[in-house]
Design an enzyme around this catalytic site. Structure first.
Site, PDB file in Angstrom:
ATOM      1  N   ASP A 168      57.575  89.898  48.060  1.00 38.35           N
ATOM      2  CA  ASP A 168      56.221  89.782  47.552  1.00 38.35           C
ATOM      3  C   ASP A 168      56.307  89.305  46.102  1.00 38.35           C
ATOM      4  O   ASP A 168      57.133  89.801  45.334  1.00 38.35           O
ATOM      5  CB  ASP A 168      55.547  91.158  47.606  1.00 38.35           C
ATOM      6  CG  ASP A 168      54.148  91.099  48.159  1.00 38.35           C
ATOM      7  OD1 ASP A 168      53.301  90.440  47.520  1.00 38.35           O
ATOM      8  OD2 ASP A 168      53.908  91.708  49.208  1.00 38.35           O
ATOM      9  N   ASP A 183      51.199  87.020  46.190  1.00 34.95           N
ATOM     10  CA  ASP A 183      50.073  87.946  46.082  1.00 34.95           C
ATOM     11  C   ASP A 183      48.913  87.370  45.275  1.00 34.95           C
ATOM     12  O   ASP A 183      49.124  86.789  44.207  1.00 34.95           O
ATOM     13  CB  ASP A 183      50.589  89.218  45.370  1.00 34.95           C
ATOM     14  CG  ASP A 183      49.544  90.302  45.266  1.00 34.95           C
ATOM     15  OD1 ASP A 183      49.233  90.882  46.312  1.00 34.95           O
ATOM     16  OD2 ASP A 183      49.057  90.565  44.154  1.00 34.95           O
TER      17      ASP A 183
HETATM   18  C1  GLC Z   1      46.877  91.976  47.074  1.00 34.69           C
HETATM   19  C2  GLC Z   1      47.711  93.043  47.752  1.00 34.69           C
HETATM   20  C3  GLC Z   1      47.086  94.379  47.488  1.00 34.69           C
HETATM   21  C4  GLC Z   1      47.047  94.609  46.008  1.00 34.69           C
HETATM   22  C5  GLC Z   1      46.358  93.467  45.268  1.00 34.69           C
HETATM   23  C6  GLC Z   1      46.634  93.518  43.818  1.00 34.69           C
HETATM   24  O1  GLC Z   1      45.623  91.876  47.613  1.00 34.69           O
HETATM   25  O2  GLC Z   1      47.849  92.762  49.110  1.00 34.69           O
HETATM   26  O3  GLC Z   1      47.764  95.415  48.147  1.00 34.69           O
HETATM   27  O4  GLC Z   1      46.369  95.803  45.750  1.00 34.69           O
HETATM   28  O5  GLC Z   1      46.808  92.202  45.697  1.00 34.69           O
HETATM   29  O6  GLC Z   1      47.963  93.185  43.543  1.00 34.69           O
END
Ligand code: GLC
Ligand code: CA
Length: 540
Positions: free
Chosen positions: A99, A195
């Site tokens: 990620d 992300d």
């Molecule tokens: C994305 C992730 C989520 C997180 C957000 C902020 O949407 O999937 O889990 O809270 O980004 O990083």
């Protein structure tokens, strides 16, 4: 003709490391736990694992608030553990993607500590500081601005207040991020899930959002999601990093639609594929909007058709940000096994790369949270207090959160029927779902009719027939209110997928059937589909 690529032929398994497997009995999943379960992925048949953030983090948003991009969260292990995980995965023919959180860091990241230290610090401009906040609402609720005593200014955080947004307009920020990305790629990882990337560009001048209801804060999507000019950043990111490697990239792209997807993926794109959000909005637990199958067909078919010749789809029905699909779109009581498998078949054979979220392959369901203290998710807890301010009572709020909370998908993986579902020998950080005694991997492992066996068969079929990867998609029975059916066709081979996504029997059209390849029902001989029946046929 579609170009052949390894990432098109792969099935990806998403791991939420905190909840996957605890190797040292502290109640928290960890990297050694993943290593111990690598053979599980081989047995399942997936090709790639995606590990949600495992970087150093104070865990305000469970790792999505990173305080050091180049070290591992202590609770999860060490960089040595990570290197071993990567090696051992590669030894088994598994690829590993990570990620990549580029929109924000933790407020405990060294960059932010320096940035907040003084108005004239060289890193001040690495984040977004203003004397006065605008009216933007944070995606997690409340104002998107936090006042900082030290220098008397506010910083922007579109997620939690411990996730300050990086200032992508600052070239130094961008180049530091690219260096970090390349550092990981040089280590030999196989790609990234990127992300919240559609949020990196904000409207110049940060104007107030439209606020017809006159609330203290207003959703500011038009100013912080897929904003004009974002492609300059994405193009540079791609040029400086991804494009120099043979990797898989999948961007989380809230707000990107079929109208502009060709700027994101395909020949003029910057990513291999994106997670689009449109089908997720078709169900809404808070406003009690149920899934409409016609709308689902319309949405997913539009994505299939738009990317037919150029680009590629990421296929998914679950992740760590949404409740369990068997509980929301399906029926987790009377038709648990049937709906878990039918929903699986519905998306899995479309054109694109399928993603499976941990536990989805055994049909894990939503939990019951009885007290606010049982929740962990920062967004859920924020929502609780915001709803209180809006005048909802405790029971009403708990009812909403029990439908919508992200914690439903984050409960520990259910490995067997022993204490704590075999996830750990000690009480886990988040309560195990009560149904682990009958719903677990071990129970399904040797059961031909289980959800797990069904997933294994789906994965095998994709591997066996190219048509499931490269074949053309055509929706069938478009107007049927509950049957989702489509064909795939490639080099003279035609397949038919039929799923009845309802609790009523439904009659399918007749097709020129050669043979049945897969079914979730013991009798698939008539043209009447039972509730949540799913079939995959080879056509003549
Ligand atoms: C994305 C992730 C989520 C997180 C957000 C902020 O949407 O999937 O889990 O809270 O980004 O990083
Ligand atoms: Ca542990």
């Amino acid at each position: 003709m579609t170009e052949k690529k390894w990432w098109k032929e792969s099935v990806v398994y998403q791991i939420y490391p905190r909840s996957f497997y605890d190797s040292n009995q502290d109640g928290i999943g960890d990297l050694k736990g993943i290593i111990q379960k690598l053979d599980y992925f081989v047995d399942l048949g997936v090709d790639v694992i995606w590990i949600c953030p495992m970087y150093q983090s104070p865990n305000d948003d469970n790792g999505y608030d990173i305080s050091d991009y180049q070290s591992i969260m202590e609770e999860f292990g060490t960089m040595e553990d990570f290197d071993r995980l990567l090696d051992e995965a590669h030894d088994r023919g598994l690829k590993v993607i990570l990620d990549l959180v580029l929109n924000h860091t933790s407020d405990e990241h060294q960059w932010f500590i320096e940035s907040r230290s003084a108005k004239d610090h060289p890193k001040r401009d690495w984040y977004i500081w203003r004397d006065q906040p605008n009216n933007w609402e944070s995606i997690f609720g409340g104002s998107a601005w936090e006042y900082d005593d030290k220098t008397g200014q506010y910083y922007l955080h579109i997620f939690s207040k411990k996730q300050p947004d990086l200032n992508w307009e600052n070239e130094e920020v961008r180049h530091n991020l690219y260096d970090m990305v390349n550092w990981w790629l040089d280590k030999g990882i196989d790609g990234f899930r990127i992300d919240a990337i559609s949020h990196i560009k904000k409207t110049d001048g940060l104007p107030d959002a439209q606020n017809p209801e006159g609330k203290p804060y207003a959703p500011a999507w038009e100013h912080m999601m897929n904003v004009d000019g974002i492609h300059d950043f994405l193009e540079e990111l791609n040029q400086q990093t991804f494009s120099n490697y043979d990797i898989m990239t999948v961007a989380e792209a809230n707000g990107v639609g079929t109208e502009d997807i060709h700027q994101w993926v395909g020949q003029s794109g910057k990513f291999n594929m994106v997670f689009q959000f449109e089908h997720l909005a078709l169900w809404d637990g808070e406003s009690n909007k149920d899934l409409n199958i016609i709308e689902l067909k319309e949405t997913l078919t539009r994505w299939q058709k738009t990317l037919e010749r150029d680009g590629w789809n990421a296929l998914f029905i679950e992740n760590h940000d949404i409740p369990r699909v068997t509980s929301t779109w399906g029926n987790d009581s009377n038709y648990w096994r049937e709906s878990a498998t039918a929903l699986g078949a519905m998306y899995f054979f479309m054109k694109g790369t399928p993603f499976i979220y941990q536990g989805q392959e055994i049909g894990m369901t939503n939990s019951e949270f009885k007290q606010i203290g049982e929740f962990n998710d920062v967004r859920t807890i924020n929502h609780y207090y915001l709803k209180k301010q809006e005048g909802y009572n405790h029971e009403e709020i708990m009812a909403i959160l029990n439908k919508t909370s992200r914690d439903h998908s984050r409960t520990p993986m259910q490995w067997n029927n022993q204490d704590h579902a075999g996830f750990s020998q000690t009480s886990p950080w988040l309560k195990v779902n009560d149904n682990y005694e009958w719903l677990n991997v071990e129970k399904q492992q040797n059961d031909e009719g289980s959800v797990l066996s069904f997933y294994k068969k789906m994965i095998k079929l994709r591997r066996q027939y190219d048509v499931f990867i490269y074949g053309q998609y055509e929706l069938q029975m478009a107007d049927h209110p509950t049957i989702f059916s489509y064909t795939r066709e490639y080099e003279g081979v035609r397949m038919l997928i039929v799923t009845n996504l309802s609790e009523q029997p439904a009659v399918m059209d007749s097709f020129d059937i050669d043979k049945l390849l897969l079914s979730n029902d013991s009798d698939a001989s008539s043209n009447v589909l039972n509730p949540y029946e799913a079939r995959v046929y080879k056509l003549k």
